[in-house]
Motif scaffolding. Structure first.
Motif, PDB file in Angstrom:
ATOM      1  N   ASN A 158       0.828  -1.217   0.000  1.00 43.98           N
ATOM      2  CA  ASN A 158       0.000   0.000   0.000  1.00 43.98           C
ATOM      3  C   ASN A 158       0.863   1.267   0.000  1.00 43.98           C
ATOM      4  O   ASN A 158       0.423   2.330   0.445  1.00 43.98           O
ATOM      5  N   GLY A 159       2.092   1.146  -0.504  1.00 44.78           N
ATOM      6  CA  GLY A 159       3.008   2.288  -0.481  1.00 44.78           C
ATOM      7  C   GLY A 159       2.531   3.461  -1.319  1.00 44.78           C
ATOM      8  O   GLY A 159       2.660   4.617  -0.903  1.00 44.78           O
ATOM      9  N   LEU A 160       1.993   3.176  -2.510  1.00 42.78           N
ATOM     10  CA  LEU A 160       1.501   4.268  -3.359  1.00 42.78           C
ATOM     11  C   LEU A 160       0.359   4.995  -2.673  1.00 42.78           C
ATOM     12  O   LEU A 160       0.293   6.244  -2.699  1.00 42.78           O
ATOM     13  N   GLN A 161      -0.526   4.249  -2.047  1.00 40.51           N
ATOM     14  CA  GLN A 161      -1.641   4.862  -1.321  1.00 40.51           C
ATOM     15  C   GLN A 161      -1.130   5.724  -0.174  1.00 40.51           C
ATOM     16  O   GLN A 161      -1.616   6.847   0.035  1.00 40.51           O
ATOM     17  N   CYS A 162      -0.140   5.233   0.576  1.00 42.91           N
ATOM     18  CA  CYS A 162       0.447   6.025   1.664  1.00 42.91           C
ATOM     19  C   CYS A 162       1.061   7.316   1.137  1.00 42.91           C
ATOM     20  O   CYS A 162       0.903   8.385   1.740  1.00 42.91           O
ATOM     21  N   TRP A 163       1.772   7.213   0.005  1.00 45.32           N
ATOM     22  CA  TRP A 163       2.402   8.396  -0.586  1.00 45.32           C
ATOM     23  C   TRP A 163       1.341   9.411  -1.014  1.00 45.32           C
ATOM     24  O   TRP A 163       1.482  10.609  -0.763  1.00 45.32           O
ATOM     25  N   LEU A 164       0.278   8.945  -1.645  1.00 53.26           N
ATOM     26  CA  LEU A 164      -0.774   9.848  -2.123  1.00 53.26           C
ATOM     27  C   LEU A 164      -1.484  10.537  -0.959  1.00 53.26           C
ATOM     28  O   LEU A 164      -1.724  11.757  -0.992  1.00 53.26           O
ATOM     29  N   ILE A 165      -1.830   9.778   0.079  1.00 57.71           N
ATOM     30  CA  ILE A 165      -2.507  10.371   1.233  1.00 57.71           C
ATOM     31  C   ILE A 165      -1.609  11.405   1.903  1.00 57.71           C
ATOM     32  O   ILE A 165      -2.038  12.519   2.237  1.00 57.71           O
ATOM     33  N   ALA A 199      -2.773  20.132   1.096  1.00 63.26           N
ATOM     34  CA  ALA A 199      -3.953  20.716   1.741  1.00 63.26           C
ATOM     35  C   ALA A 199      -3.533  21.660   2.865  1.00 63.26           C
ATOM     36  O   ALA A 199      -4.105  22.743   3.037  1.00 63.26           O
ATOM     37  N   ASN A 200      -2.514  21.258   3.622  1.00 63.85           N
ATOM     38  CA  ASN A 200      -2.023  22.130   4.685  1.00 63.85           C
ATOM     39  C   ASN A 200      -1.395  23.397   4.111  1.00 63.85           C
ATOM     40  O   ASN A 200      -1.626  24.506   4.614  1.00 63.85           O
ATOM     41  N   ALA A 201      -0.586  23.235   3.060  1.00 61.61           N
ATOM     42  CA  ALA A 201       0.117  24.386   2.488  1.00 61.61           C
ATOM     43  C   ALA A 201      -0.835  25.423   1.914  1.00 61.61           C
ATOM     44  O   ALA A 201      -0.576  26.630   1.999  1.00 61.61           O
ATOM     45  N   HIS A 202      -1.982  24.982   1.379  1.00 61.73           N
ATOM     46  CA  HIS A 202      -2.869  25.909   0.670  1.00 61.73           C
ATOM     47  C   HIS A 202      -4.145  26.259   1.436  1.00 61.73           C
ATOM     48  O   HIS A 202      -4.760  27.294   1.142  1.00 61.73           O
ATOM     49  N   TYR A 203      -4.517  25.436   2.426  1.00 61.32           N
ATOM     50  CA  TYR A 203      -5.798  25.680   3.091  1.00 61.32           C
ATOM     51  C   TYR A 203      -5.705  25.711   4.616  1.00 61.32           C
ATOM     52  O   TYR A 203      -6.137  26.673   5.254  1.00 61.32           O
ATOM     53  N   PHE A 204      -5.147  24.685   5.231  1.00 65.21           N
ATOM     54  CA  PHE A 204      -5.233  24.558   6.686  1.00 65.21           C
ATOM     55  C   PHE A 204      -4.175  25.370   7.424  1.00 65.21           C
ATOM     56  O   PHE A 204      -4.429  25.901   8.503  1.00 65.21           O
ATOM     57  N   HIS A 205      -2.962  25.410   6.897  1.00 69.63           N
ATOM     58  CA  HIS A 205      -1.849  26.177   7.496  1.00 69.63           C
ATOM     59  C   HIS A 205      -1.571  25.745   8.936  1.00 69.63           C
ATOM     60  O   HIS A 205      -1.348  26.567   9.820  1.00 69.63           O
TER      61      HIS A 205
END
Length: 484
Positions: free
Chosen positions: A155-162, A169-175
């Protein structure tokens, strides 16, 4: 992935050769030769012991030296030595100027590793159900020396994507935190990675003596340093699914690789108000390599790291410290020395990197296709040619295999390494020619992969015997046709 492991594996080759020479003719000799091809050595000579102790002592200082050279000496590799020689600085003053361990870094790293453990254990792969061509979920590994076949949750690709979705999301919305958080805590985080690397290596060492996962796959040399460095257990696990080798090979170091580069990019933007094309190239080319690793994680189960290496300090510490700190030197250098390449230079680097990746991936794809279809496939429009051979595992079982001689595997025996080296050179060339520090990676990879060629071929010679000689006669070159 390739690591510092290969720098000490020569002992396996020498020990195997010595044991084979000492054995008598007949079945006993055949059994010794066949069992010796798996894993690492049963015996240790003085040269190998000195090499192992030397790496245990000096490898952490090599990492510190390069990071310190950037932090205190403008990324100059020679300046620290020159200033030490002139008496301008001393070892204590260099140490005193280096940022120390902080609890902030410890919390960041603990959350990071804990999150990766959670994704690895608690989020079964679903991406293989809707991404065409991706192989994920529960997969079988290769046969171990004792004849066992382990199952893995891929499940490495899934871990990388998440992980990266949350990062953006943090960089552009949550900060919640600054995108430069990794660079801002880079040296304090180094102490945390060392703590984990030594802790997991020590735990695996003790576990092998007290409660090994598969006792039949353990190897004890009688030398505590070699056992600690090279590992005793072949596939140490906690519970059914937490496999030390797969987790630390793929996460947290390789998932972090692209995040580290993104943090470097953010820091360059913060410091200079722009991101250079060299930084973009490094992020793109290394990002392709990381994504390729996770896309082909199931294929990785058949490689040397999983099929032959035991889990010791070289994997535990190497994956936690060596990989994230020395494989990302190009991005770190570009924070301190932003390089804007000419269009021609940038295009040449991009083409070199893409060509190297094409050769690397196509070569590996040809072998994977050949294995999956048991040789009944076409490569470059022709029916695949191969040499049929046989070998024995440690349990005495007789197994048959095929050695591919078509496509890139007919050009050179390790042409995938040639592509890997081309990509590695592209990463370094993206940094221009102002300092040698970014070129550590290509020097290291060249030594590593040339040594791995020799290591692979000795193991295959022991494994396949006369069949291997037939193969090398059919494909005479290792890396570069007509040269080597």
């Amino acid at each position: 992935m390739v690591r510092l492991t290969d720098l000490t594996i020569a002992v396996t080759m020498e020990t195997t050769r010595r044991r084979a020479q000492q054995a008598s003719n007949g079945k006993a000799s055949e059994h010794v030769e066949q069992s010796a091809q798996w894993g690492r050595a049963w015996e240790v000579d003085w040269f190998s012991l000195i090499s192992v102790v030397g790496l245990l002592i000096f490898a952490p200082f090599i990492v510190f030296y390069f990071v310190m050279a950037c932090d205190q000496f403008e990324c100059s590799v020679s300046e620290p030595l020159l200033q030490l020689y002139r008496g301008d600085v001393n070892l204590l003053s260099i140490w005193a100027r280096a940022p120390s361990f902080t609890w902030t870094a410890a919390k960041i790293y603990a959350i990071w590793v804990g999150f990766q453990v959670f994704l690895y254990l608690c989020v079964p792969d679903v991406t293989h159900k809707f991404i065409p061509g991706y192989v994920g979920g529960v997969q079988d590994g290769a046969r171990t020396p004792a004849g066992l076949i382990n199952k893995y949750e891929i499940n490495g690709l899934q871990c990388w994507l998440i992980t990266h979705a949350l990062w953006f999301a943090n960089a552009h919305y949550f900060h919640w935190f600054s995108p430069t958080i990794i660079f801002d805590n880079w040296i304090p985080l180094m102490w945390c990675t060392n703590l984990l690397g030594y802790a997991v290596s020590t735990f695996a060492f003790v576990k092998a003596y007290i409660f090994p996962t598969n006792p039949e796959d353990c190897k004890f040399t009688g030398n505590v340093f070699y056992n600690y460095m090279m590992g005793i257990e072949f596939n140490p696990r906690i519970g059914k699914w937490f496999d030390f080798k797969l987790f630390f090979n793929g996460r947290p170091g390789i998932v972090a690789w692209t995040l580290i580069n993104l943090s470097y990019m953010s820091k360059q933007q913060e410091l200079y108000g722009t991101v250079t094309n060299s930084m973009i190239l490094v992020n793109i080319l290394q990002g392709i390599y990381v994504l390729d690793f996770f896309w082909n994680e199931a294929w990785y189960l058949k490689t040397i790291d999983i099929c032959h290496d035991h889990f010791g300090w070289y994997l535990g510490w190497g994956d936690c410290v060596w990989l994230p700190y020395l494989y990302t030197l190009q991005g770190l250098y570009l924070v301190y020395h932003p390089v804007q390449l000419s269009d021609a230079h940038a295009l040449a680097v991009l083409l070199l990197g893409l060509l190297g990746y094409y050769i690397f991936r196509s070569t590996n794809h040809q072998k994977d296709l050949f294995r999956r279809q048991d040789g009944s496939c076409t490569i470059w429009g022709r029916k695949a040619s191969f040499i049929e051979c046989s070998y024995r595992s440690a349990d005495g079982g007789l197994h048959r295999s095929k050695l591919l001689t078509s496509g890139f595997w007919g050009v050179a025996r390790h042409f995938n390494y040639t592509g890997d080296l081309m990509g590695s050179l592209a990463y370094c060339a993206a940094c221009g020619f102002g300092h040698i520090l970014p070129y550590f990676y290509i020097v290291y990879m060249t030594i590593l992969l040339v040594h791995r060629c020799v290591r692979d071929e000795h193991r295959c010679s022991s494994k396949y015997g006369k069949d291997w000689k037939r193969y090398t006669d059919a494909v005479p070159y290792r890396l570069i046709p007509g040269v080597f």
